[in-house]
Design a protein around this motif. Structure first.
Motif, PDB file in Angstrom:
ATOM      1  N   GLU A 568     -10.618   3.266   1.309  1.00 64.93           N
ATOM      2  CA  GLU A 568     -10.234   2.502   0.289  1.00 64.93           C
ATOM      3  C   GLU A 568      -9.118   1.750   0.784  1.00 64.93           C
ATOM      4  O   GLU A 568      -8.313   1.199  -0.391  1.00 64.93           O
ATOM      5  N   LYS A 571      -7.367  -0.287   2.158  1.00 69.49           N
ATOM      6  CA  LYS A 571      -7.982  -1.948   1.675  1.00 69.49           C
ATOM      7  C   LYS A 571      -6.736  -2.085   0.777  1.00 69.49           C
ATOM      8  O   LYS A 571      -6.233  -3.131   0.037  1.00 69.49           O
ATOM      9  N   ASP A 574      -3.725  -3.581   2.202  1.00 72.37           N
ATOM     10  CA  ASP A 574      -3.756  -4.547   2.261  1.00 72.37           C
ATOM     11  C   ASP A 574      -3.790  -5.189   1.442  1.00 72.37           C
ATOM     12  O   ASP A 574      -3.191  -6.436   1.433  1.00 72.37           O
ATOM     13  N   ASN A 575      -3.973  -4.997   0.175  1.00 76.27           N
ATOM     14  CA  ASN A 575      -4.230  -6.519  -0.774  1.00 76.27           C
ATOM     15  C   ASN A 575      -3.426  -5.790  -1.461  1.00 76.27           C
ATOM     16  O   ASN A 575      -2.596  -7.632  -1.718  1.00 76.27           O
ATOM     17  N   GLU A 698     -11.789 -13.052   5.446  1.00 76.93           N
ATOM     18  CA  GLU A 698     -10.381 -12.791   5.886  1.00 76.93           C
ATOM     19  C   GLU A 698      -9.791 -13.574   6.547  1.00 76.93           C
ATOM     20  O   GLU A 698      -8.632 -13.994   6.410  1.00 76.93           O
TER      21      GLU A 698
END
Length: 820
Positions: A568, A571, A574-575, A698
């Protein structure tokens, strides 16, 4: 007072200067006592060590060998293998002692002789020794000093399209930076030639700046200067972070003098101190320009320049400063000779491998020599290239050795993982004296993280933390654990105004690491509302936040990106990278380039980011492909400058490809220069493991990002760094007149420099407003627009995003009268 009355105290000072252990000091003080000059070695051994005579003599000889080794740093003649070392040492010591006594005698009867200032300064240094920033390790008793390089700053001419050099002079192409090392010094050479003999080009040893990155050995070197027998005069140490709101002159008269004389009434002695400075014999040691309370590096340097005036200016001055702060203003302290701490070498041609030497010496001193070679072999592995580069820094190498001492195994891939390992090593190091259990460590780490984050965000000087502030954030029990037992926080000085204690993390880089660990959500760094980027405006239930543009948060952000938790959190990272790449500012996306550059630096700490390929593609497109179209582009230059920070296998492969295959000679040579800067010379293209395949969602996101980025490619210019001065006029009228001259193509480069460097920070908003008026009438094809764009890019580097946004969109701004 008799000639040799101060001999015993002199020996104690020599023992302290050369870091003699308790056992070594005991032998040294007895062996070289005046009454023992002709005493036999066996008698000294029996007196100091005792026990069986033969064993006592063996132990004595071993300690004397160790003593000779340490003294040889200051007295090279001691290293000779000839017999009679004791006599030679005695002669050397007597020579230094008599020189000091002669200096004292010459001051007798003068205006500054009513006190023994030599002793006062030395005693004050001794009392400050424990409060001088703690070194990275206490296992190694002998300091391993870095080399120093003399820096000369040179203006680099702008490249023209026909720029070329012959193959025999190809290295001239790579002189792209404004500073170059013209001479290097080993530790003793620097002390002897620069400090003792005053051999420096500009100031003859009277104005010395030692610059370098955190943990590079600046304070260690300044401490060595303070306590070295080679250092002449009256050394006075000032940690610049302790000035707070006082001037340097006020601090010396009111704080330092009271502490040195151990009295609260120094009204009569203040004139003596001034006369001491006016004699030219004071050596003022100023530690940590970067720790001065100031809103920007330029302000810190300007403030120090104002402080070094009056009678204070009569002293010889040696200062230390972080390199990025020193580089913020080329001419802030123009009279100083600049010496940069150089990284340890690691396999460079014609240089000893200092990293390997340090590791060998570290583990030898730690009495675990067998652990050194496995660590050296591990560092030599190709996959640990980034770690090899990190540990060229003395602090980080010391901590790596400590970590390996307690936990052998593998090496981490990111700086965050490395500091996590260092943190465990720190607790292991302290475990014998102050044992802690995992839950206690976690609780303390959480409190330290909160303190670190809040101090960077709220304290006037982010690395100087007031005791009351720390207790409010951490609670008294955890504060005591961090300060009195584990020493994560260390007392550094008392506030001159309030007398409150001020603390600092045992090294600033750990404060940045703990701060990163305390941040759960990336919107702590960036929460953007482009309709009105007011920092006090609520957006998505939170204030607008633009810490991504504040330099004090960059290292924290990179460490945060490198933290490993769960899927989590991956991610989440990445955001954040995605948000940086797609940032759009509504001001020709000038700040969008900056967020892309930050994202590019971030993927070095997050190599499996799914946006890595796109980011690398963008950076190389801006840095090389667009550069090929125009040699005059500040974005291209900025993009190339950050490529060494990317340090990603794909980026390295791209550079190697350009180096070996580009038909454009400039691009090939530029790629070669960057690779050499990264320590990569003969490496060929290598296989890179594939990332997980992109999902359809993506893929769609990448297409949107590419579309957004394409809108930002519209601009040309370059950054020329040079300070000019000497213009006086009413600001708005002057700016209008300068831009009118640029329309006529009259000395555009000079005018751009006037707009960037002569006008102060308070005029940047007005410059943005005026240039925006020209941008709005679509003059991108005119030659002078390149220079206007250069000025605008400069403004983005020196203004917060909300400030720039408001100026760009016509918000009113107040303008003060410009100063000469």
């Amino acid at each position: 007072m008799k000639l040799w009355d101060g001999w015993d105290d002199f020996l104690k000072l020599i023992a302290s200067d050369h870091n003699l252990t308790v056992e070594q000091k005991a032998v040294f003080l007895v062996r070289f006592a005046r009454q023992n000059i002709d005493t036999k070695n066996q008698d000294i051994a029996d007196e100091v060590i005792g026990g069986e005579p033969e064993k006592a003599l063996l132990a004595y000889n071993k300690r004397m060998k160790e003593i000779f080794g340490k003294l040889s740093e200051s007295f090279p003649e001691v290293s000779s293998e000839d017999k009679g070392k004791v006599k030679r040492v005695q002669a050397c010591l007597e020579k230094v002692y008599l020189e000091q006594q002669q200096h004292k005698d010459s001051e007798t009867g003068s205006a500054i002789a009513s006190h023994d200032w030599t002793q006062i300064c030395r005693d004050m240094l001794e009392s400050q020794k424990l409060n001088i920033r703690r070194q990275a390790t206490e296992v190694v008793s002998k300091a391993f000093y870095v080399e120093l390089g003399l820096v000369e700053r040179k203006h680099q001419p702008r490249r023209s399209s026909d720029f070329s050099v012959s193959p025999e002079q190809g290295s001239g192409f790579f002189q792209l930076h404004e500073e170059e090392i013209t001479q290097t010094y080993e530790h003793n050479e620097f002390l002897e030639q620069v400090i003792k003999q005053g051999q420096s080009k500009k100031s003859q040893g009277r104005r010395i700046a030692i610059i370098g990155e955190p943990g590079a050995g600046k304070t260690t070197l300044l401490e060595a200067i303070a306590f070295s027998p080679k250092t002449p005069g009256f050394p006075i140490w000032v940690s610049l972070g302790s000035l707070r709101d006082k001037s340097l002159e006020e601090y010396l008269r009111e704080k330092w003098l009271k502490d040195a004389l151990k009295t609260s009434d120094v009204s009569e002695q203040q004139k003596e101190l001034e006369n001491l400075f006016k004699s030219g014999e004071v050596l003022l040691l100023l530690d940590g320009v970067d720790e001065m309370p100031a809103s920007s590096p330029v302000e810190a340097l300007a403030k120090l320049r104002e402080e070094l005036t009056g009678w204070v200016a009569d002293a010889r001055t040696v200062l230390t400063c972080r390199q990025n702060v020193w580089d913020a203003s080329v001419n802030a302290l123009p009279g100083f000779d600049t010496y940069r701490t150089l990284d340890f070498s690691y396999g460079e041609s014609n240089k000893p491998n200092q990293v390997r030497q340090f590791i060998c010496e570290w583990f030898s001193k730690a009495e675990k020599p067998e652990l050194g070679e496995p660590l050296r072999e591990k560092l030599d592995e190709d996959r640990h290239q980034r770690i090899r580069d990190l540990v060229k820094n003395p602090l980080r190498l010391s901590l790596l050795c400590q970590s390996w001492y307690f936990r052998q195994g593998d090496l981490p891939k990111t700086k965050a993982a490395l500091y996590e390992q260092f943190t465990r090593a720190f607790y292991d190091w302290k475990q014998e004296l102050f044992p802690t259990v995992p839950t206690e460590r976690q609780e303390l780490n959480t409190a330290l993280g909160l303190l670190a984050r809040e101090a960077i965000d709220k304290e006037k000087s982010r690395f100087a933390i007031r005791e009351s502030f720390a207790i409010d954030v951490m609670g008294e029990d955890l504060f005591k654990l961090a300060t009195e037992k584990l020493h994560w926080l260390n007392f550094v000085y008392k506030d001159a105004e309030t007398d409150e204690k001020v603390y600092a993390f045992f090294h600033p880089t750990f404060q940045e690491y703990f701060a990163a660990c305390a941040i759960d959500d990336w919107d702590y760094f960036l929460n953007h509302n482009n309709d009105n980027p007011n920092p006090f405006l609520q957006y998505k239930n939170k204030d607008c936040v633009y810490r991504v543009f504040e330099p004090q948060w960059k290292e924290v952000i990179l460490l945060w990106i490198g933290i490993e938790r769960d899927e989590e959190f991956r991610k989440h990272k990445d955001n954040f990278i995605k948000a940086l790449v797609r940032f759009w500012d509504g001001c020709k996306n000038l700040y969008g380039y900056r967020t892309c550059f930050l994202a590019a630096t971030g993927i070095a700490e997050f190599r499996d980011s799914k946006l890595a390929d796109l980011i690398i593609l963008l950076i190389f497109y801006w840095g090389f492909e667009k550069w090929e179209e125009s040699n005059f582009d500040p974005i291209a230059e900025a993009a190339r400058e950050i490529i060494p920070e990317i340090d990603h296998p794909r980026a390295i492969n791209q550079l190697i490809y350009y180096r070996d295959n580009s038909q454009n000679r400039d691009i090939s040579e530029e790629a070669t220069y960057i690779l050499e800067k990264m320590g990569i010379r003969n490496q060929r293209l290598h296989t890179i493991s594939e990332l997980p395949p992109l999902t359809e969602e993506e893929k769609d996101e990448l297409k949107k990002l590419e579309s957004i980025i394409e809108q930002a490619l519209n601009e040309k210019s370059r950054i020329i760094k040079e300070r000019l001065a000497g213009i006086q006029a009413e600001p708005e009228a002057m700016i209008n007149r300068l831009i009118q001259l640029m329309e006529k193509n009259i000395n555009n480069e000079f005018i751009a420099e006037v707009l960037k460097k002569v006008l102060g920070y308070e005029h940047l908003r007005l410059i943005v407003k005026k240039i925006k008026e020209y941008v709005d009438i679509n003059i991108e094809e005119n030659e002078y627009f390149d220079y206007l764009y250069d000025v605008i890019w400069h403004c983005t580097q020196n203004m917060t995003y909300p400030e720039f946004y408001q100026a760009w969109h016509g918000e009113p701004c107040s303008v003060q009268a410009i100063e000469n």
